[in-house]
Write an enzyme that holds these catalytic residues in place. Sequence first.
Site, PDB file in Angstrom:
ATOM      1  N   ARG A  61      22.996  24.062  17.173  1.00 29.95           N
ATOM      2  CA  ARG A  61      21.756  22.833  17.706  1.00 29.95           C
ATOM      3  C   ARG A  61      23.078  22.199  18.672  1.00 29.95           C
ATOM      4  O   ARG A  61      22.329  21.906  19.987  1.00 29.95           O
ATOM      5  CB  ARG A  61      21.193  21.680  16.886  1.00 29.95           C
ATOM      6  CG  ARG A  61      19.815  23.001  16.177  1.00 29.95           C
ATOM      7  CD  ARG A  61      18.640  22.245  15.739  1.00 29.95           C
ATOM      8  NE  ARG A  61      17.914  21.606  17.249  1.00 29.95           N
ATOM      9  CZ  ARG A  61      17.441  20.685  17.595  1.00 29.95           C
ATOM     10  NH1 ARG A  61      18.496  19.817  17.268  1.00 29.95           N
ATOM     11  NH2 ARG A  61      16.508  20.588  18.463  1.00 29.95           N
ATOM     12  N   GLY A  65      28.024  23.725  25.904  1.00 32.51           N
ATOM     13  CA  GLY A  65      27.622  24.963  27.160  1.00 32.51           C
ATOM     14  C   GLY A  65      27.133  26.415  27.142  1.00 32.51           C
ATOM     15  O   GLY A  65      26.437  26.879  28.045  1.00 32.51           O
ATOM     16  N   GLU A 132      34.474  28.296  32.216  1.00 33.09           N
ATOM     17  CA  GLU A 132      34.924  27.297  31.096  1.00 33.09           C
ATOM     18  C   GLU A 132      36.652  26.937  30.975  1.00 33.09           C
ATOM     19  O   GLU A 132      36.705  27.907  31.473  1.00 33.09           O
ATOM     20  CB  GLU A 132      33.903  26.779  29.959  1.00 33.09           C
ATOM     21  CG  GLU A 132      32.719  26.567  30.154  1.00 33.09           C
ATOM     22  CD  GLU A 132      32.405  26.246  29.018  1.00 33.09           C
ATOM     23  OE1 GLU A 132      32.932  26.492  27.563  1.00 33.09           O
ATOM     24  OE2 GLU A 132      30.529  25.949  29.042  1.00 33.09           O
ATOM     25  N   ASP A 226      31.033  23.553   2.974  1.00 29.06           N
ATOM     26  CA  ASP A 226      30.977  23.869   1.928  1.00 29.06           C
ATOM     27  C   ASP A 226      31.123  24.608   1.632  1.00 29.06           C
ATOM     28  O   ASP A 226      31.253  24.666   0.769  1.00 29.06           O
ATOM     29  CB  ASP A 226      29.443  23.106   2.230  1.00 29.06           C
ATOM     30  CG  ASP A 226      28.676  22.013   2.005  1.00 29.06           C
ATOM     31  OD1 ASP A 226      29.486  20.530   2.119  1.00 29.06           O
ATOM     32  OD2 ASP A 226      27.859  21.372   3.164  1.00 29.06           O
ATOM     33  N   HIS A 247      38.088  18.898  21.527  1.00 35.79           N
ATOM     34  CA  HIS A 247      37.467  18.981  22.310  1.00 35.79           C
ATOM     35  C   HIS A 247      37.764  17.633  23.325  1.00 35.79           C
ATOM     36  O   HIS A 247      37.995  16.832  22.833  1.00 35.79           O
ATOM     37  CB  HIS A 247      35.826  18.873  22.135  1.00 35.79           C
ATOM     38  CG  HIS A 247      34.584  19.532  23.435  1.00 35.79           C
ATOM     39  ND1 HIS A 247      35.473  19.017  24.519  1.00 35.79           N
ATOM     40  CD2 HIS A 247      34.329  20.464  23.769  1.00 35.79           C
ATOM     41  CE1 HIS A 247      34.573  19.442  25.414  1.00 35.79           C
ATOM     42  NE2 HIS A 247      33.988  20.612  24.964  1.00 35.79           N
ATOM     43  N   ARG A 287      41.552  24.531  25.932  1.00 34.61           N
ATOM     44  CA  ARG A 287      41.005  22.755  25.961  1.00 34.61           C
ATOM     45  C   ARG A 287      42.188  22.260  24.806  1.00 34.61           C
ATOM     46  O   ARG A 287      42.452  20.742  25.337  1.00 34.61           O
ATOM     47  CB  ARG A 287      39.979  22.728  24.933  1.00 34.61           C
ATOM     48  CG  ARG A 287      39.497  23.696  24.101  1.00 34.61           C
ATOM     49  CD  ARG A 287      38.117  22.992  23.061  1.00 34.61           C
ATOM     50  NE  ARG A 287      36.785  23.504  23.793  1.00 34.61           N
ATOM     51  CZ  ARG A 287      35.658  24.236  23.834  1.00 34.61           C
ATOM     52  NH1 ARG A 287      35.195  24.376  22.206  1.00 34.61           N
ATOM     53  NH2 ARG A 287      35.051  24.369  24.079  1.00 34.61           N
ATOM     54  N   HIS A 346      36.162  18.865  16.898  1.00 37.72           N
ATOM     55  CA  HIS A 346      35.150  20.315  17.428  1.00 37.72           C
ATOM     56  C   HIS A 346      34.690  21.479  16.986  1.00 37.72           C
ATOM     57  O   HIS A 346      34.029  21.772  16.089  1.00 37.72           O
ATOM     58  CB  HIS A 346      35.289  20.531  18.777  1.00 37.72           C
ATOM     59  CG  HIS A 346      34.127  20.823  19.415  1.00 37.72           C
ATOM     60  ND1 HIS A 346      33.139  20.746  19.883  1.00 37.72           N
ATOM     61  CD2 HIS A 346      34.070  22.276  20.685  1.00 37.72           C
ATOM     62  CE1 HIS A 346      32.038  21.558  20.617  1.00 37.72           C
ATOM     63  NE2 HIS A 346      33.274  22.463  20.449  1.00 37.72           N
ATOM     64  N   ARG A 381      40.396  28.008  19.676  1.00 34.48           N
ATOM     65  CA  ARG A 381      38.825  28.712  20.192  1.00 34.48           C
ATOM     66  C   ARG A 381      38.403  28.743  21.965  1.00 34.48           C
ATOM     67  O   ARG A 381      38.583  27.956  22.203  1.00 34.48           O
ATOM     68  CB  ARG A 381      37.354  29.014  19.510  1.00 34.48           C
ATOM     69  CG  ARG A 381      36.360  29.500  19.684  1.00 34.48           C
ATOM     70  CD  ARG A 381      35.254  29.113  19.129  1.00 34.48           C
ATOM     71  NE  ARG A 381      34.592  27.808  19.191  1.00 34.48           N
ATOM     72  CZ  ARG A 381      33.598  26.864  19.975  1.00 34.48           C
ATOM     73  NH1 ARG A 381      33.583  27.927  20.955  1.00 34.48           N
ATOM     74  NH2 ARG A 381      33.611  26.033  20.023  1.00 34.48           N
ATOM     75  N   LEU A 387      29.971  31.242  19.369  1.00 35.52           N
ATOM     76  CA  LEU A 387      27.783  31.230  19.206  1.00 35.52           C
ATOM     77  C   LEU A 387      28.130  32.941  19.737  1.00 35.52           C
ATOM     78  O   LEU A 387      26.970  33.529  18.545  1.00 35.52           O
ATOM     79  CB  LEU A 387      26.513  31.120  20.601  1.00 35.52           C
ATOM     80  CG  LEU A 387      26.756  28.923  20.471  1.00 35.52           C
ATOM     81  CD1 LEU A 387      25.293  29.208  21.821  1.00 35.52           C
ATOM     82  CD2 LEU A 387      25.828  29.450  19.107  1.00 35.52           C
TER      83      LEU A 387
HETATM   84  C1  SIN Z   1      31.154  22.858  25.214  1.00 35.84           C
HETATM   85  O1  SIN Z   1      30.041  22.756  26.246  1.00 35.84           O
HETATM   86  O2  SIN Z   1      32.323  22.236  26.585  1.00 35.84           O
HETATM   87  C2  SIN Z   1      31.328  23.158  23.961  1.00 35.84           C
HETATM   88  C3  SIN Z   1      30.990  24.626  23.914  1.00 35.84           C
HETATM   89  C4  SIN Z   1      32.030  25.356  22.915  1.00 35.84           C
HETATM   90  O3  SIN Z   1      32.201  24.703  22.223  1.00 35.84           O
HETATM   91  O4  SIN Z   1      32.561  27.192  23.524  1.00 35.84           O
END
Ligand code: SIN
Length: 559
Positions: A61, A65, A132, A226, A247, A287, A346, A381, A387
Amino acid sequence: MTIPPPSPSVLPSDVTQQVHLDLLVLGSGVAGLSAAVRAAGAHGMRVGIITKGELTQSTTRWAQGGVAAVLGGDPDSTDLHLADTLAAGAGLCDVDAVRVLVGEGPARVTELISFGAAFDLDESGQYLLAREGGHSLPRILHAGGAATGVEVERALVEAVRATAAMLHEHTFAVDLVVEGGRVKGVIALEPDGRLVEVRASNVLLATGGSGQLFEVTTNPPEATSDGTAMALRAGVAVADIEFMQFHPTALHHPAMPRPLLSEALRGHGALIRDANGERFVDELLPRDQVSKAMMGRMLDLGVDHCVLDARHLDQFTERFPTIAEALERVGLDPGTDLLPIAPAAHYHCGGVLTDLDGAASLPGLWAAGEAAGSGVHGANRLASNSLLDGMVFGFRCVEAIERGRDGPMATGAMRAVLDAAPSEHYEPGSSVIGGRRIARSILPVDVPVLTATDDDEAVADIRTRLQATLTRHAGVVRDADSLAAAASEVARLAIELTAVRHGSTARLEACNLIEVGAALVHAAAERRESRGCHTRSDAPEPSPEGRVRIVIGGPDPAD
Ligand code: SIN
C-alpha cells in the site's frame, strides 16, 4: 562450514490443528495476493491467507512510484529494462531471474489491469510513463500520481475476496512446522490468543520486508521480517541479507514511517541540493549511489539533511496529489519551500533464497516479493521493480506447484547452494552464480519465540534499542568495528529478550527483528567490500571476490 541445526520455538503443548490446505500464503501484499488469486481462482486449490493485520494492510500500500514494465508499443525493450536492472544490482543479480522478471512482467501487469487496477492515462488514453533513477527511459506505470501501491492492493484484495480463499486476519504466523524434511504448515497465534497449527502442503512466505530494523524507515510498523526470521530458525537458506536499500528522498521529519518523496519527482525534474543550495549528484542515478552521495555531503557539511527542490515543477499537485497532501499536512508547500530529505531504510534486497520458480531450500516452502532472495535485485534494487517482482514470482510459485514441483531446483539464485553451473545468459560483470555459506547467526542464545506472561514496555524498549544499534552501526555506512559493536549489542538484546516473558505479537516481532538483525550484521561483516547498497568505509571499493552470494543456512553441502 557447519550450519547449526534449527532452533525450535518454545511452544505450549495445547496447539490445536486446523484444516489441511494445498497452499498457505503468509502475507497480504502484492506477492501473496497475486499467488492466492491464481491458486484459489482459476486453479481451484484450497488456499488460506494468514496476515497479522487486515488484508489491506501491507507494505504494498505504501509503494508510491509505480510498476516498471515494458508494455507493448513502448519505445523501449525488455533488454533495456534487463540491462538497467543488472546495472543497478551492481554485479549480484541473477541474470535468469531478471530475464523472468522483465519478460513475464508485462503479462502480469496486463492481468492486474484485467482485475480492475487503473493506471494513470494521458488525454489520449495512453499510459503515462514516468522515469525514475537507474532507468534509461520512462517506463514506470503509476496510479493516482504516486499512490500506485494503494491501487494495486485494492485491485488484488477485491480479486482475492472473489475467490474461495480462506482469510485469517489479525493472525500471526509464529513458526514453520517441519516434518520429514519438508514444511507441513505453520504454528499461528490467533486474535483470541489461541495457538493453532495450520497444515498445508505448500507454504508461501510473502511476508514483506524489514524496514523496522532501523530507526528511520519508509516502511510501516508491520515490516518486521517475520518470514525471513522463520526461515532462519528452520535452517532454510537465506541470501543477500546484508543489502538493505536506503531511499534517498524520505522527508526529513519526525513522522514515522517517514513520508516518501517518490523517486518519480526526480524523474519529473526535482533537484537535490545541499545545505548551501548546491547540486552535487545526478538525481537519476540508482538510489544507492544517490543515498551515498547525500550521506557524504551531509557528513562534510555537518548537517542531518539535504533538500529536494521541486519549486520549478509544473502542476505538482495535479501530478502528485498524495505527496502534495502529505506535504501540506506538515506545513510545506512544494511551490515555495525546499523539502528537507534524508535517506531512510526502504527495501531489503535479500531474503529467503529461491530458485527461478520461488522454491526455497526446504521442500514445500516458497518465497516471493520482498521476503525472497531470488537474485532479481542483486546488491541494489532498481526503482519500481518491487511490485513487478511480487506479481511475477508470486504467480510463478503457483504455476510450479500446479506442475507438481516439490523442492528447489538448481536454477536462478538457488545455484548459490545447489549447483554452480552458469546460466546460458551469464553476463560477466553484471550477474553472479556462486555462493559462500556462513553459519546461521552470532546470537549467544536461541530466543524462544513464545513465552508466558507479559511486559510490553520492556519489549518496546528492546525494539527501540535494536533500531538505534543497527542505524548507528549497520546503516548506510558500516565498517568492521561498527559491525562488531552491532553484533555484541544485538547479542545482548537477544539475552534481554529471553528474560522478557511476553507472548504477544510485539514480542514475536522483536524476536524476529533480532534474528534478522543478527543475520544482517553477520553477513555485512563477512562482505568485506562495498557493493550496491552495502557500503563499508574500511573497504570502499567492490572486490572481484565479492561477486558471490552470501548464504546463511540451507541444505548441508555434504548431503
Ligand atoms: C518511489 O516512489 O520512490 C519508491 C518506489 C520504489 O521503491 O521502487
